[in-house]
Design a protein around this motif. Sequence first.
Motif, PDB file in Angstrom:
ATOM      1  N   VAL A   1       0.838  -1.203   0.000  1.00 18.01           N
ATOM      2  CA  VAL A   1       0.000   0.000   0.000  1.00 18.01           C
ATOM      3  C   VAL A   1       0.871   1.250   0.000  1.00 18.01           C
ATOM      4  N   LEU A   2       1.903   1.254   0.857  1.00 20.15           N
ATOM      5  CA  LEU A   2       2.817   2.399   0.901  1.00 20.15           C
ATOM      6  C   LEU A   2       3.543   2.594  -0.429  1.00 20.15           C
ATOM      7  N   ALA A   3       4.008   1.490  -1.028  1.00 18.60           N
ATOM      8  CA  ALA A   3       4.726   1.591  -2.302  1.00 18.60           C
ATOM      9  C   ALA A   3       3.828   2.159  -3.397  1.00 18.60           C
ATOM     10  N   VAL A   4       2.577   1.710  -3.441  1.00 18.27           N
ATOM     11  CA  VAL A   4       1.629   2.226  -4.437  1.00 18.27           C
ATOM     12  C   VAL A   4       1.398   3.721  -4.225  1.00 18.27           C
ATOM     13  N   MET A   5       1.218   4.119  -2.967  1.00 19.43           N
ATOM     14  CA  MET A   5       0.983   5.531  -2.663  1.00 19.43           C
ATOM     15  C   MET A   5       2.171   6.392  -3.110  1.00 19.43           C
ATOM     16  N   LEU A   6       3.393   5.931  -2.794  1.00 20.50           N
ATOM     17  CA  LEU A   6       4.576   6.709  -3.149  1.00 20.50           C
ATOM     18  C   LEU A   6       4.769   6.803  -4.662  1.00 20.50           C
ATOM     19  N   ALA A   7       4.623   5.665  -5.344  1.00 22.24           N
ATOM     20  CA  ALA A   7       4.841   5.665  -6.793  1.00 22.24           C
ATOM     21  C   ALA A   7       3.764   6.478  -7.520  1.00 22.24           C
ATOM     22  N   SER A   8       2.518   6.332  -7.096  1.00 21.59           N
ATOM     23  CA  SER A   8       1.434   7.034  -7.797  1.00 21.59           C
ATOM     24  C   SER A   8       1.518   8.540  -7.586  1.00 21.59           C
TER      25      SER A   8
ATOM     26  N   ALA B   1       0.666  13.199 -14.490  1.00 18.36           N
ATOM     27  CA  ALA B   1      -0.357  12.167 -14.737  1.00 18.36           C
ATOM     28  C   ALA B   1      -1.369  12.175 -13.585  1.00 18.36           C
ATOM     29  N   ARG B   2      -2.240  13.177 -13.555  1.00 19.82           N
ATOM     30  CA  ARG B   2      -3.132  13.361 -12.410  1.00 19.82           C
ATOM     31  C   ARG B   2      -4.216  12.286 -12.335  1.00 19.82           C
ATOM     32  N   PHE B   3      -4.782  11.897 -13.441  1.00 16.47           N
ATOM     33  CA  PHE B   3      -5.836  10.884 -13.401  1.00 16.47           C
ATOM     34  C   PHE B   3      -5.329   9.608 -14.060  1.00 16.47           C
ATOM     35  N   PRO B   4      -5.547   8.459 -13.401  1.00 16.54           N
ATOM     36  CA  PRO B   4      -6.279   8.201 -12.162  1.00 16.54           C
ATOM     37  C   PRO B   4      -5.380   8.160 -10.920  1.00 16.54           C
ATOM     38  N   PHE B   5      -4.121   8.618 -11.063  1.00 20.21           N
ATOM     39  CA  PHE B   5      -3.155   8.385  -9.990  1.00 20.21           C
ATOM     40  C   PHE B   5      -3.408   9.263  -8.761  1.00 20.21           C
ATOM     41  N   ASN B   6      -4.060  10.417  -8.925  1.00 15.17           N
ATOM     42  CA  ASN B   6      -4.388  11.218  -7.757  1.00 15.17           C
ATOM     43  C   ASN B   6      -5.398  10.481  -6.877  1.00 15.17           C
ATOM     44  N   THR B   7      -6.405   9.873  -7.510  1.00 12.39           N
ATOM     45  CA  THR B   7      -7.386   9.081  -6.765  1.00 12.39           C
ATOM     46  C   THR B   7      -6.722   7.878  -6.105  1.00 12.39           C
ATOM     47  N   LEU B   8      -5.835   7.216  -6.830  1.00  9.03           N
ATOM     48  CA  LEU B   8      -5.136   6.053  -6.286  1.00  9.03           C
ATOM     49  C   LEU B   8      -4.258   6.441  -5.098  1.00  9.03           C
ATOM     50  N   THR B   9      -3.604   7.594  -5.182  1.00 11.40           N
ATOM     51  CA  THR B   9      -2.751   8.050  -4.084  1.00 11.40           C
ATOM     52  C   THR B   9      -3.553   8.275  -2.810  1.00 11.40           C
ATOM     53  N   LEU B  10      -4.678   8.971  -2.926  1.00  5.30           N
ATOM     54  CA  LEU B  10      -5.495   9.271  -1.752  1.00  5.30           C
ATOM     55  C   LEU B  10      -6.136   8.010  -1.173  1.00  5.30           C
ATOM     56  N   THR B  11      -6.556   7.095  -2.042  1.00  5.10           N
ATOM     57  CA  THR B  11      -7.146   5.835  -1.559  1.00  5.10           C
ATOM     58  C   THR B  11      -6.110   5.015  -0.793  1.00  5.10           C
ATOM     59  N   ALA B  12      -4.903   4.917  -1.352  1.00  8.04           N
ATOM     60  CA  ALA B  12      -3.840   4.169  -0.667  1.00  8.04           C
ATOM     61  C   ALA B  12      -3.458   4.842   0.644  1.00  8.04           C
ATOM     62  N   ALA B  13      -3.413   6.180   0.668  1.00 10.10           N
ATOM     63  CA  ALA B  13      -3.067   6.900   1.893  1.00 10.10           C
ATOM     64  C   ALA B  13      -4.093   6.635   2.989  1.00 10.10           C
ATOM     65  N   GLY B  14      -5.370   6.537   2.621  1.00  3.33           N
ATOM     66  CA  GLY B  14      -6.402   6.232   3.605  1.00  3.33           C
ATOM     67  C   GLY B  14      -6.337   4.819   4.137  1.00  3.33           C
TER      68      GLY B  14
ATOM     69  N   ALA C   1     -11.526   6.595   0.624  1.00  2.13           N
ATOM     70  CA  ALA C   1     -11.691   5.991  -0.707  1.00  2.13           C
ATOM     71  C   ALA C   1     -12.787   6.704  -1.492  1.00  2.13           C
ATOM     72  N   ILE C   2     -13.790   7.228  -0.781  1.00  2.00           N
ATOM     73  CA  ILE C   2     -14.859   7.998  -1.441  1.00  2.00           C
ATOM     74  C   ILE C   2     -14.411   9.424  -1.714  1.00  2.00           C
ATOM     75  N   LEU C   3     -13.782  10.049  -0.711  1.00  2.00           N
ATOM     76  CA  LEU C   3     -13.325  11.432  -0.872  1.00  2.00           C
ATOM     77  C   LEU C   3     -12.260  11.569  -1.959  1.00  2.00           C
ATOM     78  N   ALA C   4     -11.564  10.481  -2.255  1.00  2.49           N
ATOM     79  CA  ALA C   4     -10.504  10.543  -3.275  1.00  2.49           C
ATOM     80  C   ALA C   4     -11.041  10.904  -4.651  1.00  2.49           C
ATOM     81  N   TRP C   5     -12.344  10.695  -4.872  1.00  2.12           N
ATOM     82  CA  TRP C   5     -12.929  10.980  -6.186  1.00  2.12           C
ATOM     83  C   TRP C   5     -13.370  12.428  -6.337  1.00  2.12           C
ATOM     84  N   LEU C   6     -13.354  13.194  -5.243  1.00  2.00           N
ATOM     85  CA  LEU C   6     -13.748  14.601  -5.333  1.00  2.00           C
ATOM     86  C   LEU C   6     -12.669  15.411  -6.040  1.00  2.00           C
TER      87      LEU C   6
END
Length: 406
Positions: free
Chosen positions: A45-52, A60-73, A107-112
Amino acid sequence: MNGYLVADSFVSIAAASGLLVLIAALRRRHPGEGLVVRLSFGLGVLAVMLASRVLVWWGARFPFNTLTLTAAGLVPLAALLFCEGLLRRHAPKAFKWVATAGALVFAILAWLPTSWAYPWRTIALLVFQLAGFLAMAWLLLARDRTSLSALENRSADRIALSLLLILPLLATDFRFPGFPIPVRLAGIAILAFCWLAQGLGRGQRAHRDSVRAFVAYCASALAAGGAVVLIAGLDATTSIQVLAVCCAAVLLGAIVNDAFELRAEEQRRGMLRLLAQGDLADADAFLGGLRRHAQIDGLLILREAELGDFDRTVLEDVFARHPLLRSGQVGTPEFDEGTREQLDSLMQRYGASHLMRVSIRPLTLAALNMPVLADAPIAQAELAAVQRMAQLVAERRRQLDPAEGT
């Protein structure tokens, strides 16, 4: 190029690389174990958050911004699952509910869209992660030490130390208007965690030694970075960025180096596995496992036919006193000139660095080449144990079938 972007990207990529090295090492040493699965999930989870998030920074904001926030949560929940496995105890139900609910909410707020959610979403995530790490550190430090072994207690202490180190550095990963932080430092704490966790594979290393080594690595990195700062005459912001990059590079190098050393130690333990799992049907079958050892470059069994050109009386006398003989021993004053010539000739003929006695009657030797570890005391002790076991197997076989000893 923007110094903030370069420094943040380097530290994050170094931390993600350290996580991947640790995951690979854990899965290789402990495949399928429950605690390793939990830890690998959290590290992943940490590796995905850091890489994204690095990809987001580079456009590359989409979809990696959503992925970053979801992994951080998910990070506090992943840490909770690991701590439960480490302590072999359930965490308080309140911790579980808060960690699970928080992961779902983010995970929901990441889509805002960021324009709607900034900065309150960032503040909420910072508070959630800080509270999660603080709760996990308390859970580890307040544990019942009597319920765990000494090694498990040492593991819990190291993990708690890493979590406490993350707390002050985690805040630097969140930037707000009016607070220009030179570099995000959570990656440094993650690298420290990876190094300390990987050190658990070395049971002989004391906790105090690990802390000292960590301080030495960081001090070396800061000294090198400080020299660069003085040479280049950098300003305060750039100086902090250079120091952070140096620390990340040194810690990543230490993690990779430890991974290589652990792998080499695992390969060297092949002799111990041979003693524990070797085929005891006969000496040839038992020594066959030694041929597959990573540091053995060939092994030959020498029977009377191969030893016919040498003085049997001399060989019996030598190997009665030295069941395991190294090439370096041949030149010692213990052996006369004629004996040295025979032993040198025998070793050169079969390209051997070691000769070991397999059986006395009939005289049977094993010639092997292990130049890399020829002078390693631990390897010599292990090889001596292999020699003794091979001789016991041969004697047992001869007792069961006396015809073989004639």
